[in-house]
Every structure is written in structure tokens, then in C-alpha cells.
Design a protein around this motif. Sequence first.
Motif, short mmCIF file in Angstrom:
data_model
loop_
_atom_site.label_atom_id
_atom_site.label_comp_id
_atom_site.label_asym_id
_atom_site.label_seq_id
_atom_site.Cartn_x
_atom_site.Cartn_y
_atom_site.Cartn_z
N ALA A 187 23.71 -26.29 -0.77
CA ALA A 187 22.68 -26.50 -1.88
C ALA A 187 22.78 -27.54 -3.04
N ARG A 188 24.09 -27.96 -3.06
CA ARG A 188 24.30 -29.23 -4.00
C ARG A 188 24.12 -30.34 -3.26
N GLY A 189 23.94 -30.37 -1.75
CA GLY A 189 24.10 -31.64 -1.11
C GLY A 189 25.33 -32.26 -0.70
N ARG A 190 26.44 -31.31 -1.02
CA ARG A 190 27.66 -32.18 -0.61
C ARG A 190 27.91 -31.87 0.93
N TYR A 191 27.19 -32.59 1.79
CA TYR A 191 27.34 -32.50 3.09
C TYR A 191 28.62 -32.65 3.93
N ASP A 192 29.19 -34.00 3.52
CA ASP A 192 30.51 -33.85 3.95
C ASP A 192 31.55 -32.93 3.89
N GLU A 193 31.71 -32.60 2.56
CA GLU A 193 32.44 -31.50 2.46
C GLU A 193 32.22 -30.10 3.35
N ALA A 194 30.84 -29.87 3.36
CA ALA A 194 30.51 -28.78 4.05
C ALA A 194 30.83 -28.99 5.81
N GLU A 195 30.91 -30.08 6.18
CA GLU A 195 31.08 -30.49 7.52
C GLU A 195 32.58 -30.16 7.88
N ARG A 196 33.57 -30.63 6.75
CA ARG A 196 34.85 -30.22 6.92
C ARG A 196 35.39 -28.78 7.07
N ILE A 197 34.37 -28.08 6.33
CA ILE A 197 34.65 -26.58 6.49
C ILE A 197 34.09 -26.14 7.57
N LEU A 198 33.14 -26.49 8.00
CA LEU A 198 32.33 -26.20 9.51
C LEU A 198 33.45 -26.36 10.58
N ALA A 199 34.41 -27.39 10.32
CA ALA A 199 34.98 -27.65 11.64
C ALA A 199 36.35 -26.52 11.78
N GLU A 200 36.40 -25.56 10.55
CA GLU A 200 37.45 -24.68 10.75
C GLU A 200 36.94 -23.38 11.38
N PRO A 201 37.66 -23.01 12.44
CA PRO A 201 37.03 -21.93 13.34
C PRO A 201 37.18 -20.61 12.67
N PRO A 202 36.00 -19.99 12.81
CA PRO A 202 35.91 -18.59 12.17
C PRO A 202 36.55 -17.45 13.01
N PRO A 203 36.72 -16.26 12.69
CA PRO A 203 37.24 -15.08 13.53
C PRO A 203 36.28 -14.99 14.50
N GLU A 204 36.76 -14.58 15.84
CA GLU A 204 36.05 -14.63 16.93
C GLU A 204 35.33 -13.33 17.07
N SER A 205 33.98 -13.29 16.47
CA SER A 205 32.96 -12.17 16.72
C SER A 205 31.93 -12.72 16.44
N PRO A 206 30.75 -12.11 17.05
CA PRO A 206 29.51 -12.83 17.14
C PRO A 206 28.90 -12.61 15.57
N MET A 207 29.22 -11.74 14.61
CA MET A 207 28.89 -11.71 13.28
C MET A 207 29.47 -12.95 12.65
N GLN A 208 30.82 -13.33 12.73
CA GLN A 208 31.39 -14.62 11.93
C GLN A 208 30.89 -15.76 12.57
N LEU A 209 30.89 -15.72 13.83
CA LEU A 209 30.45 -17.09 14.75
C LEU A 209 29.02 -17.12 14.15
N GLY A 210 28.09 -16.13 14.31
CA GLY A 210 26.58 -16.29 14.04
C GLY A 210 26.48 -16.72 12.55
N MET A 211 27.19 -16.33 11.59
CA MET A 211 27.01 -16.94 10.24
C MET A 211 27.52 -18.11 10.02
N ARG A 212 28.56 -18.87 10.83
CA ARG A 212 28.77 -19.94 10.70
C ARG A 212 27.81 -20.78 11.31
N THR A 213 27.18 -20.37 12.63
CA THR A 213 26.15 -21.32 13.32
C THR A 213 24.97 -21.50 12.24
N VAL A 214 24.75 -20.53 11.46
CA VAL A 214 23.33 -20.62 10.57
C VAL A 214 23.82 -21.81 9.45
N TYR A 215 24.87 -21.70 8.79
CA TYR A 215 25.21 -22.65 8.06
C TYR A 215 25.27 -24.42 8.53
N ALA A 216 25.90 -24.19 9.86
CA ALA A 216 25.73 -25.51 10.66
C ALA A 216 24.17 -25.77 10.92
#
Length: 876
Positions: A636-665
Motif C-alpha cells: 500500500a505504501r509502494g515499497r515494492y523492493d522490500e515487499a519482494e524480499r519478504i515474498l522470497a521467504e518461503p511460507p509454511p507448506e499449506s494451500p492457505m499460507q501459500l495462497g495468501m502469499r500468492t495473492v500478495y505476489a
Amino acid sequence: MEAPAVTSGRGDALRRLVAALSRRPVIVLVLGEAGIGKTYLLAEAARHARQAGVRVLHGRARDFGGGIAYASLVEALSPLHDDPVGGPPLRALLDAIDEAALGGPAGAPAVLAVRLLESLPGPSLIVIDDAHLADADTLSLLGYLTRRVPRVAVLAAARRPPDLDADETITLAPFTLEETGALLTDLLGRTPDPDTVRRVHADSRGNPWFAQEIARELVHDGSMHGVDPSARRGAVLGRLFQRDRNGRNLARVLAALRRTRPAYPTDLEVLAEVAGLRPEEAEAAFDGLVRDGIVVSTEDGAHEFAHPLVAEALYADLGPAERRRVHKRIAELLSRQGLRGTRSVLEWATHVAEGGTVPEALAAALRAADVTRVTAPLSAAHWYGRAARLAAPEDRGGLLSRQARSYWKGSRPREAVEAGLRALELLEPGRRRVRTAYTVVHAATTLGRYDQALRVIEEQLPHADDPTALLAQRAALEAQFNRDSAESARLAWAGLDDAPPEDRLVTLTSLSQHALITGDWRRGERAAELLVTGSVALPPVARMTALETAAHLLAIAGVRTRALGLLEQAGEIRDALGWGDIAGQARHTMALLRRLGGEWERALADIAASAEDMAEAGLAESLAIVRNIQLDILLARGRYDEAERILAEPPPESPMQLGMRTVYAARLALSRGDRRRAERLLDEALASGPPEVVHRALAVRATLHVNAGERALAREASVRLDEAACHGTPRARLAAHLCAAACGDRERAEVALELARGDGLVFEEAKARLVLGELGDLAQLQRAHAIFRELGAAPWKERAARRLREAGLAPAPTLALTPAERRVAQLVAVGRSNPEIAEELHYSRKTVEVYLSRVYAKTGLRSRVELALAVDRGEI
């Protein structure tokens, strides 16, 4: 020859240490082997701190201190006992720790320690030597103190990394040949020949303390060869005590007592009796130890060995049989003096465990666990584990079960799983086995070990005397994996009324999670209400957990004000208990509430402070939740490089957590103009995600089409979102209103604005005002722009500014109202009185008055009527 111990070769480390301690709050850890110079560095850092006007509080962890709750912290704070300011709160803290042993109400060590340090004027530095030996409750509390009292810093030294989240770690390496030569020059007062330097450096292996002792021996008689540290320590003892047998005997007993605490002058009678010395012999021997510098006094009047290696050598010199005898005699004398509180019980239990028979040691361990299970669950886990090793085979399962629950209460999920699985192998079917099973499932789920959690459920369900809680846990896990969970949830709801009381909290917690994931808000709201109403009759720990769980559910659902009130109630109980945050639930709930309430800087700061702790503790689910909140704000703040670094961290292996991270990506890709990637990611989320993921993905898809001017496709996505959110959470329904509004539905935009304003959802309010402005209500554009500006939501602020320019309008002057000030203004506008506002926001009346006066000063408004009109016009 008393030299400045280990002064050579540590200048760089000292400068780095002093620089690190100049920051607040901070935890600095100094690592290195025994004799490497850690104690010197701590002493020098403490000297610098005192010169700068910082209060230094020094404690030392003990070899047997792991099971003595808060022992290291109590030792550090003890010099404050007679302080006119610190004395009363210190005594309250000590009373709280001791109260459990006397059967009194649970104390609050954490909150009382905070009050104590907050009461002290100026900054304080807590120094803990040998922190690798410290009890887990002290280590946990040190991290808590630095977060709660910014004027406090912690400096710890250890031979191996303790469970302490350090901001900076300084590792001391052995001396180089040149540094050893400089040390010998300092010691001898002249430059030694190169052969001597090489010999001392080789024999000491670069260890400064050993190098110092070798040099002293060389001065004494020209001999001391060999590289075996244990042999060298024996030679050191021979040199120190060659003329004083009584001194050596007394020092060995002192070394045994030191395993739990330092010695005080009042202990001399006990030490003499155990050492077999007459009082006058003991007094003379003790004076000799002090005179020779073997024992030194501390600030609070205690006596300690000048170096821990001397104490270790003396303790080893006792021999196994003599050690047991000494510990047994110390325990007997402590018991004779009276065990008047938790600290004395734990000290006694420690000596019994080392010197008593197996039945005596078992009874002492159980007593120690009993007095710490409420106020110090990690110490209790230590003692339950010790008791399990001593107990008969048929009793071990129950003790391991208690250990698992204590670890879970102390936010140690890894250890809880390990102890719980061992307990399940030993326990017979029944109540304790079921309770152990759902504790293991809780802990495994928190760690992101979903397969392990499901496996435990399936293995234990056939043997459960009441399966309700396990069925509810299975339903929540099945929903996470987007599997058919309806039957498990139905059976859990059906069994709820008849479930054992202790299982109802677990059942409702899991059913609330299931309702959130599956988008069934009617069930979720019912679970939250049952958690709150049922919490009244629960004991404090269970009541705290119930309120936190309900707050977490409501926060995710977007019911901000109600969730905030429940979380504050839970926080009061948690502070009164002195507990940590179980599984990080309170922290990620508060971060989400701050995101909803527009306190974005505080939310990001809280996440930054807690994310590393969560990762270290293995709290994978909690970490994933706070990372999602962080991503929401950064995007929301437009800090896209920081967001990209967080998205590189793998979330827990479940469709719920993976799906949430996919939406943010997908949101990131859309923000960067990569439509193809955004659409592909949204397809993935919609294909495999549970309902909670689907409604978020549909909202992003609608935004994609609106931005592209594809009105028909946007309306199609909006209709799908309405269908997905019709039974979903209030937050999902608000997202549906905003999407419909973006497609041109003015009535839905006004509904969204009222919902967002009504519960203080600041970002959503601004988005609703922006849409209304784009639909023709130009007055809303200025207010939307002002809110986006205050939030730091740069892309949204630029969009609002563009619409203002198109309309020939200028942005409103900066009012710089904080989210709290804006919320007070909104409640004034709907006719609430100051007392009513205070009650709703959980503020004091004085705080409401202060906020209101600031609003008047910033806006230039002079009355509640003018303020209400300004809010209604969208100017505030």
C-alpha cells in the motif's frame, strides 16, 4: 604478581562493545571459551557505563541455575534491595516469585520487573555473566524487559549461545602469538624472550587466563608444562592452596554452594559445618581466601570466586562421592533453616537432586515443578523433565505430558512436540493422553508441521475418551489444505456441549479457525461469542487464552474495536501472570489491529521487533501472519523492493499460507505493471486456495480490470466476490462493497464508508472516500488524499492527487491528525460523550480530553458542533 587480567589484545572488542551499548534498547552478547576474556570485557563495559551515569546491575548464572526460576535476574537486581526507589518494587518482585511456594495467588514477575526498572531514574545496564547457564525464564524476561523499558540494555557473556535474541554478538577468539607476547610483557614488566612467548602461547592455546597462570607459575618455580587443561587446573590449585589445607576444603564447599548462588557472610556457619571446620578455623580460612584474591566481594555484600575456572577446578577436585555428600549436607542445612519461598525451595531442590537418593531427588523435583508451573513454566518444564528421568516407568508418561504443556505455555513449541510425543508413547488411553495429543497438535501446527499434526490426530482419535477437540483440530487443518472438512467440523460442533470443560477451549479455538478459513462468519461469530462468555468461569491462564483467541478471530474478520477491547483484557491477565506470548498470537493480533487502525509505523516496528523472535522460536504460522500484515502495508505504501524480499521467504507448506502469499505476489506484479504475471498468480490462488484466499484474489482481480478500464470484466469479478463473501467475514464483505463501488455503484461506496468509519478502518475509509470522489463527490477527494498522506500510502496518495488536479482542486492542508486523534474526532461527530469515548476506546477520560484538545489545535475548530460538521463534510 597481580596483573591487569587479560587487558592486552581486546581493545577493538571493547570499543565495539561500548558502541553497541550506546544504543537503546539493545541486547549485546559476548561469546567465547572459559578464560578468553569475557569477564574482563564485561567489567570494562560496566566501568564505562558507570562513568556515563548508567546504573549497572550485575548477576551471574550458576551451573545448577537452570531450574531456579529468575535466579540470574534476582542476583543482578539484589543491590537495589535497600535503594529508597528500587527497594519496594524489588521486594514486591521477590514476594511474587516466592508466593507460589506458599500456596498464594500467582505472582507477576515480568510486569513487576518492568515496574521496578521503570521506577529507577536514568538508564540501566543489566549484566549477566555465564548466561549459557541461565534459567530459561530469566532469558525470556530479559528480552521482554528491553522491549518494554527503552532505558534498559542487557549485556551477557556466555561460552555458547544462550536462548537470548541478541541485537549484536561479539565472539572472542584466542590470542595470537603477538597478543600473547603483549600480555606477558604486561605481566612480567619486561619483554620476554621469543622462545618463552612461543612456549606459553602453545601451552595455553591462546587462552589468556591459562597464559597468565602459566606465566605466574614460571615466575614461581620455572616449571609448568603440558597442554591438558584439566592437569593445568590441578597445578593451579596446587599453587593457590599449597600452604592452606583448611582454605582448600572451605573453598571446595564454597564451589558447591556457588552452583546455585554466591555466598554471603551469613553462610559461613553452614560452609564450616559442611567442610568439617570449627567456626574459628572457617573464619581464618575464609579471610585467607579473600586476602589472596581467590574470593572477591560483590556490590551486594556477597562473595564470589575471582574467576569461574578456579571454582570449576575446585568442584572437580571434590570427586563424585564427596560432591554428593556436600550437596546432601547443604540441602539438609537449607531445610533446617526453613524453605520460605520459591527461591529457597528451588535452591534446596537443586542440592537434593545432586546429593539425595532417587526417591528424595524425585520428590524435590516434583515440588520444584509445582511451585514454578504458574509463574515460571520453563523452569517447571526443566523440573518435570528431571522428575521423568527419575520416576518409575509407569509414571514417566504423565510427567512428560506435564513437561510438554509447560513448554507450550512458555512458547517453546519445538520442545513441547518432543516431550509430548515421548509422553504419547507411554500414556495409556484416557484424559491425559487426549490433552497431551492436542497440545502436540497445537505446537506442531504452530511450527508449520501440518503433516505431523494430522498424523498425531489420526493416531490418537481411535483411543480418545472424548474426540471433540481432536475433531475440531482436524477440521481446521483440513480447511488449511482445502480438503473437505465439513464432517469433522459438524462432529466437533455436535460434541461441544458434552465435551470436558478443559477441551471446550481447544475445540472453540479450532472451530473459529475453521470458520475463518472456510468463510463461514456465522459459525465464526458464534465461536468468538462462546469463547468470550465461557471465559468468565475459566482460571486465569485459560481465560487469557480464550480472550486472545477471540480477539485474533475478530481482528482477522475486521471487527477492530471489539477485538482491541478483548486483547487488552487478555493483556492485563498476561501481565498479571508474568507470562510470555504463547505462540506469538497476541503480537500478530496487535500488529493486525494497528494495520486496520492506521497505525502503520507502529505495526511495522512491532513486526520488525518480533519477526526474528518468532523465526528463532520456530513459530512458523505466527511469522507467516505478521509477514502478510507487513506485505499489506508495504504494498500500500509502494515499497515494492522490500515487499519482494519478504515474498522470497518461503511460507509454511499449506494451500492457505501459500495462497495468501500468492495473492500478495499478484498485488506486487500488478503494482509494477506486470499484468500477465499478476493474472497467472491470481489463477493459481483461485484454483487452489480456500475461501479466505479466494475472496482476496477476487478483490485483486477486480482491481486489475478496473485499472485497465475493463468495466464488464471488473463487474464480473465483483459479482463473484459478492457471492464468495456473502457468508464471509465483515472484512470480506467490506472488500466486496469497495469492489462494487469501484465498478460505479455509489450506494455501495457509501455503505463501505460507513462501515469503515464505524470501526476505525482507516485505509478502507480512505479508499471509499476516493471512489466517492471519483463518482462525483469531490469533497471526498481532499479527505482521501489527506488520509493516504498520513498513512504514507504513496501510490494511493498520487492517485487521489491526480483526481484533485483533474477537478481543479488542491490537496487539503496537512492536518497531521494521528489515527487515535481521528478516531476520537469521528466518535465526537456521532454524538458520543467523552466518558463514552473513553469506554469504547479503552482510554482514560483524561486521555480523551488530551486527544480532543490536540484535534482542536490542529484543525482550528472551536466546538464539538464544528468538529462534527467538519467530519461530516469529509474534512477530517
